[in-house]
Design a protein around this motif. Structure first.
Motif, mmCIF file in Angstrom:
data_model
loop_
_atom_site.group_PDB
_atom_site.id
_atom_site.type_symbol
_atom_site.label_atom_id
_atom_site.label_comp_id
_atom_site.label_asym_id
_atom_site.label_seq_id
_atom_site.Cartn_x
_atom_site.Cartn_y
_atom_site.Cartn_z
ATOM 1 N N PHE A 190 -1.343 8.292 -24.280
ATOM 2 C CA PHE A 190 -2.540 8.920 -24.830
ATOM 3 C C PHE A 190 -2.651 10.395 -24.447
ATOM 4 C CE2 PHE A 190 -7.035 9.792 -25.417
ATOM 5 C CZ PHE A 190 -7.321 9.103 -26.586
ATOM 6 N N ASP A 191 -2.332 10.719 -23.194
ATOM 7 C CA ASP A 191 -2.491 12.097 -22.749
ATOM 8 C C ASP A 191 -1.295 12.979 -23.104
ATOM 9 O OD1 ASP A 191 -0.811 10.704 -20.939
ATOM 10 O OD2 ASP A 191 -1.116 12.274 -19.444
ATOM 11 N N LYS A 192 -0.231 12.377 -23.640
ATOM 12 C CA LYS A 192 0.985 13.132 -23.926
ATOM 13 C C LYS A 192 1.148 13.475 -25.398
ATOM 14 C CE LYS A 192 3.561 11.015 -20.091
ATOM 15 N NZ LYS A 192 2.455 10.193 -19.586
ATOM 16 N N THR A 193 0.446 12.753 -26.243
ATOM 17 C CA THR A 193 0.642 12.956 -27.671
ATOM 18 C C THR A 193 -0.153 14.158 -28.161
ATOM 19 O OG1 THR A 193 0.444 11.958 -29.853
ATOM 20 C CG2 THR A 193 -1.210 11.345 -28.241
ATOM 21 N N ASP A 194 0.452 14.868 -29.117
ATOM 22 C CA ASP A 194 -0.256 15.999 -29.726
ATOM 23 C C ASP A 194 -0.813 15.622 -31.091
ATOM 24 O OD1 ASP A 194 2.108 15.753 -31.085
ATOM 25 O OD2 ASP A 194 2.705 17.856 -30.906
ATOM 26 N N TYR A 195 -0.835 14.323 -31.390
ATOM 27 C CA TYR A 195 -1.342 13.862 -32.669
ATOM 28 C C TYR A 195 -2.871 13.816 -32.648
ATOM 29 C CZ TYR A 195 3.401 12.037 -32.799
ATOM 30 O OH TYR A 195 4.746 11.904 -32.738
ATOM 31 N N ARG A 196 -3.447 13.821 -33.840
ATOM 32 C CA ARG A 196 -4.853 13.488 -33.957
ATOM 33 C C ARG A 196 -5.024 12.054 -33.446
ATOM 34 N NH1 ARG A 196 -7.416 10.406 -37.473
ATOM 35 N NH2 ARG A 196 -5.535 10.204 -38.745
ATOM 36 N N GLU A 197 -6.087 11.816 -32.726
ATOM 37 C CA GLU A 197 -6.265 10.494 -32.127
ATOM 38 C C GLU A 197 -6.283 9.418 -33.210
ATOM 39 O OE1 GLU A 197 -9.611 7.951 -29.640
ATOM 40 O OE2 GLU A 197 -9.721 10.141 -29.724
ATOM 41 N N PRO A 198 -5.415 8.410 -33.122
ATOM 42 C CA PRO A 198 -5.416 7.324 -34.109
ATOM 43 C C PRO A 198 -6.774 6.633 -34.153
ATOM 44 C CG PRO A 198 -3.421 7.272 -32.793
ATOM 45 C CD PRO A 198 -4.335 8.269 -32.142
ATOM 46 N N GLN A 199 -7.145 6.192 -35.347
ATOM 47 C CA GLN A 199 -8.471 5.626 -35.556
ATOM 48 C C GLN A 199 -8.511 4.105 -35.469
ATOM 49 O OE1 GLN A 199 -11.248 7.848 -36.048
ATOM 50 N NE2 GLN A 199 -9.560 9.089 -35.247
ATOM 51 N N SER A 200 -7.345 3.462 -35.366
ATOM 52 C CA SER A 200 -7.323 2.000 -35.314
ATOM 53 C C SER A 200 -6.074 1.545 -34.572
ATOM 54 C CB SER A 200 -7.321 1.413 -36.736
ATOM 55 O OG SER A 200 -6.101 1.736 -37.391
ATOM 56 N N VAL A 201 -6.078 0.271 -34.208
ATOM 57 C CA VAL A 201 -4.901 -0.308 -33.563
ATOM 58 C C VAL A 201 -3.695 -0.185 -34.472
ATOM 59 C CG1 VAL A 201 -3.878 -2.447 -32.685
ATOM 60 C CG2 VAL A 201 -6.265 -1.900 -32.166
ATOM 61 N N PHE A 202 -3.905 -0.460 -35.751
ATOM 62 C CA PHE A 202 -2.768 -0.417 -36.670
ATOM 63 C C PHE A 202 -2.221 0.994 -36.825
ATOM 64 C CE2 PHE A 202 -0.577 -0.294 -40.724
ATOM 65 C CZ PHE A 202 0.277 -1.377 -40.577
ATOM 66 N N GLU A 203 -3.090 1.996 -36.776
ATOM 67 C CA GLU A 203 -2.618 3.375 -36.886
ATOM 68 C C GLU A 203 -1.728 3.732 -35.698
ATOM 69 O OE1 GLU A 203 -4.479 7.764 -37.981
ATOM 70 O OE2 GLU A 203 -5.757 5.992 -37.963
ATOM 71 N N TRP A 204 -1.999 3.134 -34.549
ATOM 72 C CA TRP A 204 -1.134 3.351 -33.392
ATOM 73 C C TRP A 204 0.255 2.765 -33.619
ATOM 74 C CZ3 TRP A 204 -1.299 6.127 -29.016
ATOM 75 C CH2 TRP A 204 -2.516 6.681 -28.626
ATOM 76 N N GLN A 205 0.352 1.756 -34.481
ATOM 77 C CA GLN A 205 1.631 1.078 -34.677
ATOM 78 C C GLN A 205 2.709 2.036 -35.190
ATOM 79 O OE1 GLN A 205 2.491 -2.430 -34.225
ATOM 80 N NE2 GLN A 205 0.648 -2.269 -32.978
ATOM 81 N N GLU A 206 2.334 2.933 -36.085
ATOM 82 C CA GLU A 206 3.338 3.862 -36.621
ATOM 83 C C GLU A 206 3.841 4.802 -35.535
ATOM 84 O OE1 GLU A 206 4.914 7.517 -37.773
ATOM 85 O OE2 GLU A 206 2.726 7.478 -37.555
ATOM 86 N N ILE A 207 2.951 5.236 -34.644
ATOM 87 C CA ILE A 207 3.383 6.104 -33.542
ATOM 88 C C ILE A 207 4.300 5.325 -32.605
ATOM 89 C CG2 ILE A 207 2.604 7.545 -31.629
ATOM 90 C CD1 ILE A 207 -0.028 7.935 -33.113
ATOM 91 N N MET A 208 3.961 4.071 -32.339
ATOM 92 C CA MET A 208 4.829 3.235 -31.520
ATOM 93 C C MET A 208 6.200 3.072 -32.172
ATOM 94 S SD MET A 208 2.034 0.334 -30.409
ATOM 95 C CE MET A 208 3.231 -0.671 -29.540
ATOM 96 N N GLN A 209 6.210 2.857 -33.483
ATOM 97 C CA GLN A 209 7.464 2.727 -34.218
ATOM 98 C C GLN A 209 8.287 4.008 -34.123
ATOM 99 O OE1 GLN A 209 8.625 0.102 -35.651
ATOM 100 N NE2 GLN A 209 10.029 0.697 -37.277
ATOM 101 N N HIS A 210 7.603 5.129 -34.224
ATOM 102 C CA HIS A 210 8.245 6.441 -34.158
ATOM 103 C C HIS A 210 8.971 6.633 -32.825
ATOM 104 C CE1 HIS A 210 8.707 10.784 -34.620
ATOM 105 N NE2 HIS A 210 8.049 10.967 -33.496
ATOM 106 N N PHE A 211 8.391 6.100 -31.757
ATOM 107 C CA PHE A 211 8.988 6.243 -30.428
ATOM 108 C C PHE A 211 9.768 4.990 -29.999
ATOM 109 C CE2 PHE A 211 5.679 9.561 -30.147
ATOM 110 C CZ PHE A 211 6.493 10.619 -29.763
ATOM 111 N N LEU A 212 10.161 4.171 -30.990
ATOM 112 C CA LEU A 212 11.108 3.066 -30.795
ATOM 113 C C LEU A 212 10.530 1.872 -30.054
ATOM 114 C CD1 LEU A 212 14.364 5.081 -29.958
ATOM 115 C CD2 LEU A 212 13.440 4.440 -32.202
ATOM 116 N N SER A 213 9.216 1.780 -29.962
ATOM 117 C CA SER A 213 8.634 0.545 -29.462
ATOM 118 C C SER A 213 8.735 -0.522 -30.547
ATOM 119 C CB SER A 213 7.171 0.764 -29.084
ATOM 120 O OG SER A 213 6.616 -0.415 -28.544
ATOM 121 N N LYS A 214 8.700 -1.783 -30.149
ATOM 122 C CA LYS A 214 8.854 -2.872 -31.107
ATOM 123 C C LYS A 214 7.529 -3.138 -31.827
ATOM 124 C CE LYS A 214 12.613 -5.093 -28.593
ATOM 125 N NZ LYS A 214 13.115 -6.320 -27.932
#
Length: 364
Positions: free
Chosen positions: A86-110
């Motif tokens: 959370f403190d490392k990302t320069d993205y606009r804060e995701p608005q939902s759990v699902f929106e976080w999923q794409e960021i997780m995918q981007h950084f190779l999380s499952k």
């Protein structure tokens, strides 16, 4: 068991790839309108079209089959990723759990997401990346010799049409399962409404609307759902809320499990959270939480290459998929390099740009 691909081609040059894409494009054309095609490049033909969180996964559910071990795997990953990033990302804060999923995918999380691109050449660059990296080391050299790449092409509009069809099957079994907390009469009413009025809830008829047709954004729908907090069921029963969109949220965002084979993955657009995803023209398919049948799981345990969650094994997906196996990857990559494609196209960060500037060793 061999993959059951309805449409497979073999290409040994960039020209052949483009010819096949042209043929597939004509196949996708309907009512004199070009339908979208999405592309995915994979380095090996034996890779299955399944999201990484389900690869070699086990499936255990509670007695009601509403929450299982893969929900837990997904939940823990989200909690840890959000807390640590959370403190490392320069993205606009995701608005939902699902929106976080794409960021997780981007950084190779499952996750339950699979990456696709609206760009053919982006997909080719992923498939041939080992030949586009402008330097040589032992790992890259070995990969260049072993590479057996494939280009996958998806018809996202047809995939999502199959999602809609799955909701309006006789007796509405998917709706019965997903909306279990509503009265049976209300579930039947919703099913009949969707069955009788596809032109209202899913398919736009006007030619000028085709750029928007069939493809949803779960993140945008999540924001729409906020307007109905506290009265979702009333809005749904009163047909104030699009029931098709609500079902999408329940299955693909909330993770209500569905029986294997009943509902296919969903093709979605998603907010660009980084310049990299924007450069790659990234789009996604998102998978439900499936409850596999005993037969599929027994076949998977035999380790014969069968992946029950992979799209190429699902009847509702196969007709939407095309595979072009790249039989001469060195040649195709060389042709792309001559046309100006570089590794930093995929990863436009400073280090990759400098490597493309300073290195030109593509020898094998």
């Amino acid at each position: 068991m061999e993959k059951q691909i309805a449409h497979r081609f073999y290409a040994d040059s960039l020209e052949q790839v483009l010819d096949y894409v042209d043929v597939i494009g004509d196949d996708c054309r309907k009512d004199d309108v070009f339908r979208p095609m999405w592309f995915r490049g994979q380095e090996y033909t034996y890779y299955n079209l399944e999201p990484n969180i389900f690869r070699k996964a086990e499936y255990h559910y509670n007695d009601l089959e509403r929450y299982g071990n893969n929900h837990l795997r997904e939940n823990y990953r989200y909690q840890h990723f959000m807390s640590r990033i959370f403190d490392k990302t320069d993205y606009r804060e995701p608005q939902s759990v699902f929106e976080w999923q794409e960021i997780m995918q981007h950084f190779l999380s499952k996750t339950r997401l699979m990456d696709w691109s609206e760009s053919l050449f982006t997909a080719l660059e992923f498939a041939l990346e080992a030949f586009l990296i402008p330097y040589r080391d032992q790992e890259i050299t070995q990969k260049r010799h072993k590479l057996q790449p494939s280009l996958w092409i998806l018809r996202p509009d047809e995939l999502n049409r199959n999602v809609y069809k799955s909701f309006v099957q006789d007796d509405f079994p998917v709706i019965e399962r997903v909306l279990w907390d509503m009265d049976k009469s209300d579930r039947k009413c919703i099913g009949e409404e969707l069955r009788d009025h596809e032109d209202i809830y899913f398919s736009l008829a006007a030619k000028e609307d085709q750029n928007f047709n069939f493809i949803a954004s779960l993140t945008a729908l999540e924001n729409v759902r906020k307007n109905y907090i506290g009265r979702e069921k009333e809005a749904l029963k009163g047909m104030e809320m699009n029931p098709f969109f609500y079902l999408l949220l329940r299955i693909y965002t909330d993770g209500v499990p569905v029986d294997y084979g009943t509902v296919p993955p969903l093709a979605i657009i998603h907010p660009y959270h980084s310049q990299r995803i924007k450069s790659q023209k990234g789009v996604f398919t998102v998978f439900p939480h499936y409850i596999p049948r005993k037969q599929e799981m027994e076949l998977a345990e035999l380790k014969i290459g069968f992946a029950p969650i992979a799209m190429e094994y699902m009847a509702s997906c196969r007709e939407c998929l095309y595979e072009i196996q790249l039989t001469n990857p060195r040649k195709i990559a060389a042709q792309m390099r001559r046309m100006g494609f570089k590794n930093s196209d995929l990863y436009p960060d400073t280090e990759r740009v400098v490597r493309d500037m300073e290195n030109m060793d593509f020898s094998i």
